[in-house]
Design a protein around this motif. Structure first.
Motif, mmCIF file in Angstrom:
data_model
loop_
_atom_site.group_PDB
_atom_site.id
_atom_site.type_symbol
_atom_site.label_atom_id
_atom_site.label_comp_id
_atom_site.label_asym_id
_atom_site.label_seq_id
_atom_site.Cartn_x
_atom_site.Cartn_y
_atom_site.Cartn_z
ATOM 1 N N ASP A 121 0.831 -1.270 0.092
ATOM 2 C CA ASP A 121 0.057 -0.103 -0.290
ATOM 3 C C ASP A 121 0.979 1.176 -0.102
ATOM 4 O O ASP A 121 0.920 2.004 1.023
ATOM 5 N N PRO A 122 1.463 1.801 -1.182
ATOM 6 C CA PRO A 122 2.431 2.938 -1.240
ATOM 7 C C PRO A 122 1.458 3.871 -0.813
ATOM 8 O O PRO A 122 0.497 4.234 -0.877
ATOM 9 N N ALA A 123 2.376 4.990 -0.273
ATOM 10 C CA ALA A 123 1.591 6.430 0.250
ATOM 11 C C ALA A 123 2.587 7.497 -0.376
ATOM 12 O O ALA A 123 3.712 7.147 -0.880
ATOM 13 N N THR A 124 1.719 8.555 -0.447
ATOM 14 C CA THR A 124 2.579 9.741 -0.639
ATOM 15 C C THR A 124 3.371 10.354 0.231
ATOM 16 O O THR A 124 3.149 9.945 1.613
ATOM 17 N N ASN A 125 4.345 11.155 0.103
ATOM 18 C CA ASN A 125 5.104 11.738 0.997
ATOM 19 C C ASN A 125 4.304 12.506 2.090
ATOM 20 O O ASN A 125 4.796 12.505 3.044
ATOM 21 N N ALA A 126 3.415 13.251 1.488
ATOM 22 C CA ALA A 126 2.488 13.873 2.398
ATOM 23 C C ALA A 126 1.850 13.013 3.424
ATOM 24 O O ALA A 126 1.492 13.333 4.475
ATOM 25 N N GLU A 127 1.344 11.888 2.881
ATOM 26 C CA GLU A 127 0.581 10.902 3.725
ATOM 27 C C GLU A 127 1.591 10.462 4.656
ATOM 28 O O GLU A 127 1.468 9.826 5.986
ATOM 29 N N PHE A 128 2.732 10.047 3.981
ATOM 30 C CA PHE A 128 3.937 9.465 4.953
ATOM 31 C C PHE A 128 4.302 10.368 6.127
ATOM 32 O O PHE A 128 4.364 9.905 7.123
ATOM 33 N N THR A 129 4.490 11.751 5.844
ATOM 34 C CA THR A 129 4.757 12.561 6.819
ATOM 35 C C THR A 129 3.808 12.723 7.884
ATOM 36 O O THR A 129 3.966 12.656 8.960
ATOM 37 N N LYS A 130 2.352 12.672 7.373
ATOM 38 C CA LYS A 130 1.375 12.866 8.281
ATOM 39 C C LYS A 130 1.052 11.734 9.414
ATOM 40 O O LYS A 130 1.034 11.825 10.426
ATOM 41 N N THR A 131 1.417 10.340 8.876
ATOM 42 C CA THR A 131 1.374 9.113 9.431
ATOM 43 C C THR A 131 2.740 9.224 10.480
ATOM 44 O O THR A 131 2.314 8.629 11.757
ATOM 45 N N LEU A 132 3.594 9.496 9.993
ATOM 46 C CA LEU A 132 4.845 9.525 11.117
ATOM 47 C C LEU A 132 4.797 10.448 12.256
ATOM 48 O O LEU A 132 4.934 10.080 13.356
ATOM 49 N N ALA A 133 4.209 11.592 11.840
ATOM 50 C CA ALA A 133 3.763 12.239 13.076
ATOM 51 C C ALA A 133 2.953 12.024 13.895
ATOM 52 O O ALA A 133 2.929 12.051 15.045
ATOM 53 N N LYS A 134 1.632 11.553 13.578
ATOM 54 C CA LYS A 134 0.973 10.582 14.182
ATOM 55 C C LYS A 134 1.299 9.655 15.118
ATOM 56 O O LYS A 134 1.206 9.688 16.465
ATOM 57 N N VAL A 135 2.326 8.868 14.512
ATOM 58 C CA VAL A 135 2.784 7.801 15.431
ATOM 59 C C VAL A 135 3.872 8.196 16.444
ATOM 60 O O VAL A 135 3.780 7.659 17.624
ATOM 61 N N LEU A 136 4.434 9.386 16.079
ATOM 62 C CA LEU A 136 5.256 9.913 17.229
ATOM 63 C C LEU A 136 4.664 10.934 18.080
ATOM 64 O O LEU A 136 5.053 11.500 18.919
ATOM 65 N N HIS A 137 3.348 11.271 17.957
ATOM 66 C CA HIS A 137 2.496 12.283 18.716
ATOM 67 C C HIS A 137 3.231 13.647 18.615
ATOM 68 O O HIS A 137 3.330 14.271 19.634
ATOM 69 N N ARG A 138 3.513 13.905 17.358
ATOM 70 C CA ARG A 138 4.118 15.509 17.226
ATOM 71 C C ARG A 138 3.572 15.913 16.037
ATOM 72 O O ARG A 138 3.145 15.212 14.912
ATOM 73 N N PRO A 139 3.525 17.231 15.939
ATOM 74 C CA PRO A 139 3.123 17.935 14.824
ATOM 75 C C PRO A 139 4.120 17.803 13.706
ATOM 76 O O PRO A 139 5.216 17.536 13.702
ATOM 77 N N ALA A 140 3.715 18.024 12.409
ATOM 78 C CA ALA A 140 4.518 18.290 11.202
ATOM 79 C C ALA A 140 3.813 18.951 10.224
ATOM 80 O O ALA A 140 3.233 18.700 8.979
ATOM 81 N N LEU A 141 3.891 20.258 10.352
ATOM 82 C CA LEU A 141 3.355 21.300 9.596
ATOM 83 C C LEU A 141 4.254 22.063 8.622
ATOM 84 O O LEU A 141 3.748 22.678 7.826
ATOM 85 N N LEU A 142 5.570 21.474 8.588
ATOM 86 C CA LEU A 142 6.361 22.300 7.848
ATOM 87 C C LEU A 142 6.547 21.708 6.246
ATOM 88 O O LEU A 142 5.990 20.591 6.077
ATOM 89 N N GLN A 143 7.188 22.301 5.612
ATOM 90 C CA GLN A 143 7.468 21.643 4.261
ATOM 91 C C GLN A 143 8.965 22.374 3.629
ATOM 92 O O GLN A 143 9.123 23.468 3.933
ATOM 93 N N VAL A 144 9.436 21.334 3.139
ATOM 94 C CA VAL A 144 11.030 21.564 2.623
ATOM 95 C C VAL A 144 10.936 21.835 1.196
ATOM 96 O O VAL A 144 10.512 21.109 0.329
ATOM 97 N N PRO A 145 11.011 23.038 0.568
ATOM 98 C CA PRO A 145 10.987 23.369 -0.668
ATOM 99 C C PRO A 145 11.958 22.571 -1.534
ATOM 100 O O PRO A 145 12.981 22.327 -1.069
#
Length: 305
Positions: A227-251
């Protein structure tokens, strides 16, 4: 089973050696320095030298050798090393196997490769039947796999391990990200729409053992989750697992400055599916990204309500 392994000192090679040894296999590691004991043997892949007796004694050969892709900036010299470290090792093993009498050849060669073969696939799903893409890593994978062809031509079963991004906090994709995410500074890369071909470390190890034992499986095999995920989904899921926000973006431009030539590869989209493993009946321990990330960081998956 007696297994001869190249690349056993790398992140995946070390863990695979431990797994195979725990499963009762006798693993002999190929090293470039003088061997320190019966579990090691010296070879010189740059000179195309490996003792044929090691191959005669082996039931299987696993080659994971190659310079790290994301370890250093991609100077012309390092790109040359990425390529040569793979072609030299694969070619040395494959040519040595071909020179042996048929009855003395190992039964199987599991040859390292990568999903880099496919290049940037955008939103298009690809399985093992897809042709090679374009770009530096695609070119490397093409010559890397071709270097193992003499063993296949000699009648040995060759499985090409097109590995995605194994998830573990101590290495690979997650290791450099974990400190930032734990600080709440996690960020998606570029637009975040690119697909990430992840696989849990447990499933990667299980898949390699699966391929050792399945004598009907040969050719390219995508070692990725189902079940591949987009980078945005990956970032959101990792933040959820770690109970941390992830609101930034690296241009993208920031990645170009920080990573040089590797930035283009970091931003590519690879929607790769494990067609061969699925058809062969392989069972994933972590079929979802969230379960894989929880395993990677040592957290339990919440029980279903």
């Amino acid at each position: 089973m007696r297994i001869l392994m190249a690349g056993a000192s790398g992140f995946l090679g070390t863990l695979l050696t431990e797994r195979l040894s725990a499963s009762g296999h006798d693993v002999v590691r190929l090293v470039r320095r003088p061997a320190k004991g019966p579990g090691e043997a010296t070879w010189q892949p740059r000179q195309g030298q490996v003792d044929p007796a090691l191959l005669v004694a082996a039931d299987a050969v696993i080659n994971l050798a190659g310079a790290g892709v994301g370890d250093k900036r991609w100077t012309a010299h390092y790109k040359s090393l990425i390529r040569s470290s793979r072609v030299d090792t694969a070619g040395t093993i494959a040519h040595a196997i071909r020179k042996l009498p048929a009855e003395d050849r190992p039964a199987v060669l599991l040859q390292g490769s990568a999903v880099g073969w496919y290049g940037d696939t955008g939103d298009r799903q690809v399985t093992e039947e897809a042709p090679a893409g374009s770009g530096f890593l695609s070119d490397v994978c093409r010559v890397w796999e071709a270097a193992a062809r003499p063993a296949e031509d000699a009648g040995v079963r060759v499985a090409l391990l097109r590995t995605g991004l194994p998830l573990d906090q101590h290495g690979g994709l997650l290791k450099p990200q974990m400190p930032l995410f734990r600080l709440g500074a996690g960020a998606k890369l570029g637009g975040g729409k690119q697909w990430v071909p992840w696989i849990s470390l447990t499933d990667w190890l299980d898949a390699v053992e699966f391929l050792l034992e399945r004598d009907d499986l040969a050719g390219p095999v995508n070692l990725v989750g189902p079940d591949p995920a987009t980078n945005a989904e990956f970032t959101k899921t990792l933040a959820k697992v770690l109970h941390r926000p992830a609101l930034l973006q690296v241009p993208g431009i920031a990645l170009q400055i920080a990573l040089g030539g590797f930035a283009d590869e970091a931003l590519r989209s690879q929607r790769v599916l494990p067609g061969v493993l699925e058809r062969a009946g392989f069972t994933w321990t972590h079929p979802t990204l969230e379960s894989a990330l929880r395993a990677a960081v040592g957290e339990q998956t919440p029980a279903a309500a």
